[in-house]
Design an enzyme around this catalytic site. Structure first.
Site, short mmCIF file in Angstrom:
data_model
loop_
_atom_site.label_atom_id
_atom_site.label_comp_id
_atom_site.label_asym_id
_atom_site.label_seq_id
_atom_site.Cartn_x
_atom_site.Cartn_y
_atom_site.Cartn_z
N GLU A 214 14.71 52.32 56.14
CA GLU A 214 13.38 52.84 55.77
C GLU A 214 13.08 52.57 54.30
O GLU A 214 11.96 52.24 53.93
CB GLU A 214 13.32 54.35 56.05
CG GLU A 214 11.91 54.94 55.95
CD GLU A 214 11.53 55.48 54.57
OE1 GLU A 214 10.37 55.89 54.40
OE2 GLU A 214 12.39 55.49 53.66
N ASP A 237 11.06 63.52 57.57
CA ASP A 237 11.41 62.83 56.32
C ASP A 237 11.14 63.74 55.13
O ASP A 237 10.39 64.72 55.22
CB ASP A 237 10.61 61.52 56.19
CG ASP A 237 11.31 60.50 55.29
OD1 ASP A 237 12.26 60.86 54.57
OD2 ASP A 237 10.87 59.32 55.31
ZN LIG Z 1 12.95 57.69 50.24
#
Ligand SMILES: [Zn+2]
Length: 358
Positions: A214, A237
Site C-alpha cells: 500500500e 487503515d
Molecule cells: Zn501509510
C-alpha cells in the site's frame, strides 16, 4: 464475547515490532494467519501476496463482504555498501527527509536476522550552521562495520530492507508509541473482528485479510478486489492526526474516536454508506470524527474495481506516522472496532443492495 485488553496489547506489540517492508510482508502474513486460523473456514491468496480468511455463511446465495488492511510499512532498501562499511539506502513509501538522522533502524539480512544500525548525522561541533536537511540518498546507516566485506559477512546485501527499530511502549493510561501503527492497526482489527464474530451466523461470506504494497502507491489492493469480487468492502487503515499545534477541523484528533473518512485524494465516501455508518455510531454511542485528507488508502483502488465496489474506510488517526514512533490512543482503536462490528452485524442482502444502488 469480548477480548481481554492484554491480548489486544500483545497483538499490537507483536505486529508493530515486526519487519514488513513493502513487498516483504511475509512475517506479518504468517502471524496474522496463525491468529485468524481458529475463526475461519479457509484462506484465499492473490499472486501479489495479499491474503484473506473466509468466514462462510450458511446462506446459499450469500453475497461477499471484504475487509482489507495492508501489511506493509514505510521502509528503506539498501542501494549501496560503501568501502568503509556504511549502508546507503532509498525509501519505500512516503517519508519526510528531515526525521531520520540519529535514529536506530534495523536491516533484515538474507538469513532473516535483524541487524541494528544508527543513521549518520553531523554533530554540533562540525556544523557551520548552513547545513540544510539532507535528502534520503545523502544518509547512511552505520551498523558498526569496518569495511564492505564486514557488512557482507553479516549477511547483508544490496536490496535488503530496513525499518525503524522501535519497541512498543505505553506512554500514559490510554496512549502508546510504536512504529508501523500505520497499518498494523488494520492487521489487529482484522484478527479481532473475526474473533468477535466467531459465534455469529452472518448473511454473507466475510473475507478478512490484508493487501501488500500500500505504501508504495496502493499497488496490492486491485489484485485482492479482483480475486474476491466483493459486493461491498471496508478498508481498515491509519491516518495522520494533526492535533499537535492547534485543533484544526477535519484534521483528526487523538482520543476523539474512529474516523469517518468522507473524502480523500482517492475516494469520496458514498452518501448512503456514510449515513449507514453515522446512524450506527449514533445508535451505539460510538465516538467518531469526520476526516478529510489529501492522501489516500487502498479504498481508492477497491471502489473503482470491477463494476464498482462501494467501499468505506474504518480508520483511526495517530500522530507522527511514517516515522520511527507514532503515538496513538487505544480508545480510538476500540471505537473503530465497535463501529466495524456493528456495520457487519447490521448488514443483510437489503442493506447491501442499498449501499450498492441507492
Ligand atoms: Zn501509510
Amino acid at each position: 464475547m469480548n477480548i481481554d485488553k492484554n491480548t489486544t496489547l500483545d497483538r499490537i506489540k507483536s505486529l508493530t515490532e515486526m519487519h514488513g517492508a513493502p513487498a516483504f510482508e511475509n512475517d506479518v502474513k504468517e502471524y496474522m494467519k496463525q491468529q485468524m486460523e481458529p475463526y475461519i473456514d479457509e484462506f484465499v491468496e492473490n499472486r501479489m501476496g495479499g491474503f484473506f480468511g473466509v468466514k462462510k455463511s450458511k446462506n446459499p446465495n450469500a453475497k461477499r463482504v471484504m475487509i482489507a488492511a495492508h501489511m506493509d510499512e514505510i521502509a528503506f532498501m539498501v542501494t549501496n555498501i560503501t568501502v568503509n562499511g556504511m549502508l546507503q539506502f532509498t525509501n519505500l513509501g512516503g517519508v519526510a527527509n528531515d526525521i531520520w538522522q540519529g535514529q536506530r533502524l534495523a536491516v533484515k539480512n538474507r538469513h532473516g536476522e535483524q541487524i541494528i544500525g544508527v543513521v549518520s548525522n553531523i554533530p554540533k561541533h562540525f556544523r557551520t550552521g548552513n547545513e540544510g536537511a539532507p535528502q534520503i540518498h545523502d544518509l547512511t546507516l552505520d551498523i558498526g562495520a569496518e569495511s564492505e566485506e564486514d557488512v557482507r559477512d553479516r549477511g547483508i546485501e544490496i536490496g535488503d530492507t530496513i525499518v525503524p527499530n522501535t519497541t512498543f511502549t505505553q506512554l500514559s493510561e490510554n496512549r502508546y508509541s510504536a512504529k508501523a501503527w500505520d497499518n498494523r492497526y488494520g492487521c489487529v482489527i482484522a484478527i479481532e473482528i473475526l474473533e468477535l464474530l466467531h459465534d455469529k451466523e452472518l448473511d454473507f461470506d466475510l473475507y478478512v485479510g490484508a493487501n501488500v504494497q500500500e505504501e508504495v502507491g496502493l499497488r496490492g489492493a486491485k489484485a485482492s478486489a479482483e480475486l474476491i469480487n466483493p459486493d461491498i468492502a471496508f478498508v481498515v487503515d491509519c491516518s495522520p492526526a494533526n492535533d499537535v499545534k492547534s485543533t484544526q477541523s477535519f484534521a483528526g484528533q487523538l482520543g476523539q474516536g474512529t474516523l469517518i473518512r468522507i473524502k480523500d485524494g482517492t475516494m469520496i465516501l458514498k452518501p448512503t454508506f456514510r449515513d449507514y455508518l453515522l446512524q450506527l455510531a449514533d445508535h451505539h454511542h460510538i465516538n467518531y470524527q469526520y476526516y478529510i485528507s489529501p492522501g489516500g488508502t487502498d479504498g481508492g483502488e477497491i471502489h473503482k474495481a470491477n463494476i464498482g465496489i462501494p467501499t468505506a474506510v474504518i480508520g483511526v488517526c495517530a500522530r507522527y506516522i511514517h516515522s520511527t514512533d507514532a503515538v496513538f490512543d487505544i480508545r480510538d482503536y476500540y471505537s473503530a472496532r465497535e463501529l466495524l462490528q456493528q456495520a457487519l452485524l447490521n448488514l443483510d442482502d437489503d442493506q447491501i443492495y442499498t449501499l450498492q444502488y441507492k
